[in-house]
Structures are given as C-alpha cells and as structure tokens.
Design a protein around this motif. Structure first.
Motif, mmCIF file in Angstrom:
data_model
loop_
_atom_site.group_PDB
_atom_site.id
_atom_site.type_symbol
_atom_site.label_atom_id
_atom_site.label_comp_id
_atom_site.label_asym_id
_atom_site.label_seq_id
_atom_site.Cartn_x
_atom_site.Cartn_y
_atom_site.Cartn_z
ATOM 1 N N GLY A 90 0.370 -7.707 10.101
ATOM 2 C CA GLY A 90 0.716 -6.373 10.581
ATOM 3 C C GLY A 90 1.014 -5.395 9.467
ATOM 4 N N TYR A 91 1.348 -5.909 8.277
ATOM 5 C CA TYR A 91 1.624 -5.063 7.117
ATOM 6 C C TYR A 91 0.872 -5.621 5.917
ATOM 7 C CZ TYR A 91 5.516 -3.371 9.948
ATOM 8 O OH TYR A 91 6.271 -2.845 10.949
ATOM 9 N N PHE B 77 3.538 -0.285 -2.462
ATOM 10 C CA PHE B 77 3.994 0.193 -1.163
ATOM 11 C C PHE B 77 3.355 -0.664 -0.066
ATOM 12 C CE2 PHE B 77 -0.013 2.278 -1.885
ATOM 13 C CZ PHE B 77 -0.600 2.368 -0.643
ATOM 14 N N TRP B 78 4.031 -0.675 1.087
ATOM 15 C CA TRP B 78 3.543 -1.396 2.252
ATOM 16 C C TRP B 78 3.079 -0.408 3.305
ATOM 17 C CZ3 TRP B 78 3.466 -6.776 2.702
ATOM 18 C CH2 TRP B 78 4.117 -7.487 1.682
ATOM 19 N N ALA B 79 2.006 -0.781 4.009
ATOM 20 C CA ALA B 79 1.477 0.076 5.066
ATOM 21 C C ALA B 79 1.164 -0.773 6.295
ATOM 22 C CB ALA B 79 0.216 0.807 4.594
ATOM 23 N N PHE B 80 1.190 -0.130 7.458
ATOM 24 C CA PHE B 80 0.818 -0.788 8.702
ATOM 25 C C PHE B 80 -0.685 -1.029 8.679
ATOM 26 C CE2 PHE B 80 0.079 -0.590 13.415
ATOM 27 C CZ PHE B 80 0.730 -1.786 13.690
ATOM 28 N N SER B 81 -1.084 -2.268 8.903
ATOM 29 C CA SER B 81 -2.474 -2.643 8.607
ATOM 30 C C SER B 81 -3.327 -2.928 9.830
ATOM 31 C CB SER B 81 -2.476 -3.888 7.713
ATOM 32 O OG SER B 81 -1.883 -4.985 8.392
ATOM 33 N N GLU B 82 -2.883 -2.567 11.028
ATOM 34 C CA GLU B 82 -3.705 -2.866 12.204
ATOM 35 C C GLU B 82 -5.061 -2.192 12.086
ATOM 36 O OE1 GLU B 82 -3.616 -2.491 17.083
ATOM 37 O OE2 GLU B 82 -1.835 -2.037 15.900
ATOM 38 N N ASP B 83 -5.056 -0.913 11.714
ATOM 39 C CA ASP B 83 -6.304 -0.231 11.382
ATOM 40 C C ASP B 83 -6.382 -0.188 9.865
ATOM 41 O OD1 ASP B 83 -8.478 1.366 10.991
ATOM 42 O OD2 ASP B 83 -7.950 2.821 12.534
#
Length: 275
Positions: free
Chosen positions: A176-177, A237-243
């Motif tokens: 998810g991330y 940095f961390w990002a939401f990775s669903e898309d």
C-alpha cells in the motif's frame, strides 16, 4: 474391384449404423456437460466474488471448475462411445507415443500447475503493479495458462504462468506504500550550512499533503556527500502506491521539479536534482 469396394463401404456403413446411437448419446452427454459446467461455474463464481475479497482467486477457481466439469463430460462421452479404453490402450501400449504426447503437453501442464500455485499463493492481486525481469505493469488477469500484464504504455503482455512463478517478482503495491528517493546537489555558498539546507528540504517534503507523514512512513533527508561549497542531499519519502504511476511516479516528478524553486527562495542554488 467394384465388388470389393462395395463390400468395404457396406462394412463401414454397418459399423456406422451400429455406433451411431452411441455417438448420439455421447454428443448429448457432452452438450449437457458444457451446459452444466457453464451454469455451475457461473453460480460458483458469483458466490465466490460476493464472499471473497480476492477477485483473482474467484476468477481462477471459476475457470478451473468449468474446465474440470467439461473434461469430466468429455471423458464420460468417450466412455459411452468406447473410445476411452481404446485411446488409453494406445497411449499405454505405445511408449514412443506416450513420450511424444507427454513432451508436447509439458509446457501446458507446467503453466497450469504454476497457475494453481499463483492462485493460492497470491503474490499479487488484480491491478497490483509488478515487475518481472524488465517488464513493469499492472496485473489484469490470471488464467489457467498465462498471466496478463498491462504495461504503462498500454501494451498487453501474456506471460506464461511458469515464467511468472520461476522469475523474481517485485510487487510495488502489495504493502500500500512505497518509498522513493531523489538526490539534490546544493551550492552552499559561503555558509557551508548543509544541515539548514537538509532541514528546509525535509520541511518541504512534510508540507506536501501527498507525502505520507505518519510512522513508520515518514520522510527523511540524509547528507550523502559534502565538499567545501556543495552538498549532496538525498531525500526519502513514502507515497500511497495503489495507483503506482500517479501515486508515486508523478509525485516524485512533482517534488523533483518544485524543490529547486523552494530552496532558491531560501537563498540556495540547486545545481542538480537527479534520481
């Protein structure tokens, strides 16, 4: 000559008349098997999709049950006609034929078994972004033989299940991330204050609402290299990775594009921003 031909044709006709009822029954059995397989697999698929959170598993089991029922009907139809025993005897009695058939079906059987393993092991879900060798894309489907991957440039790649199971697979979206990073080279000027520049860069990352800021997905900046008048700062940095493409790649591009102007506002000259 014509008498012999007539006798042979008459023999074949008598044999056809003898076996035609069995052929008719076998055909009816096969049609019923296909009808039952389609309806039962659709019913099973609907219930699985309603109760399961994994559409990949539901679709795979639906296809598997359909083909299993059709295969059972085909075997029953062959038994009615009497071909099952004949074909079984030929394959069992001819070692060379068995070897040829086994060799020809080796890849099909391997991919089928790999598909079963992938369906139950589930290293990915539908729409997960994965990398297999140099191929990166979204998982669109898992069938009995192939895994369908759609690349970001719109190509549909059909990968044999055995290859997907055998090769190392990177799943970018399962957690998810996902963490990304980029390098900023800053001209420190006369101050030589790399810590202040790192703090400004970190505050910039934290201020972006698209960057995750909750533990354990917090951004940070490290000093990777320093000289008398320049410093290499690497931002994580961390990002939401669903898309994956929009949620991660476009965000990274946005941060790399804007960081130069933000640091320039504080009097720093950014030499380069790189991956």
């Amino acid at each position: 000559m014509f008498t012999d031909l007539q006798r042979v044709l008459n023999t074949y006709w008598q044999q056809f008349l003898y076996i035609s009822p069995k052929l008719l029954i076998a055909l009816v059995v096969l049609i019923l098997a296909i009808f039952v397989a389609n309806h039962l697999s659709s019913l099973l698929g609907g219930k699985l999709r309603a109760k399961s959170h994994d559409p990949l598993m539901a679709d795979f089991l639906t296809r598997f049950s359909r083909w299993a029922l059709i295969l059972a009907g085909l075997v029953l139809a062959m038994e009615v006609v009497g071909l099952y025993a004949i074909v079984g005897g030929l394959v069992a009695g001819a070692g060379l034929s068995a070897f040829i058939v086994g060799f020809a079906l080796k890849d099909i059987a391997e991919n089928f078994l790999a598909g079963v393993v992938l369906a139950f092991n589930r290293p990915f879900r539908i729409h997960d972004t994965v990398q297999i060798k140099d191929l990166v894309g979204k998982v669109e489907d898992l069938s009995l033989r192939v895994t369908l991957i759609k690349t970001f440039d719109g190509k549909h790649i059909f990968l044999p299940n055995a290859m997907v199971l055998r090769e190392p697979l990177i799943n970018f979206t399962r957690d998810g991330y996902i963490r990304q990073d980029f390098l900023v080279t800053i001209d420190l000027g006369a101050t030589g204050d790399s810590e202040h520049a790192a703090a400004l860069l970190l505050n910039y990352l934290r201020a972006n609402p698209k960057v995750e800021s909750k533990d354990p997905h917090t951004p940070y900046v490290i000093l990777e290299k320093a000289s008398a008048n320049a410093a290499d700062l690497r931002a994580y940095f961390w990002a939401f990775s669903e898309d994956y493409r929009r949620g991660t790649l476009e965000l990274k591009s946005e941060l790399m594009r804007d960081v130069k102007a933000r640091l320039a506002e504080q009097g720093y000259t950014v030499q380069t921003v790189a991956q």
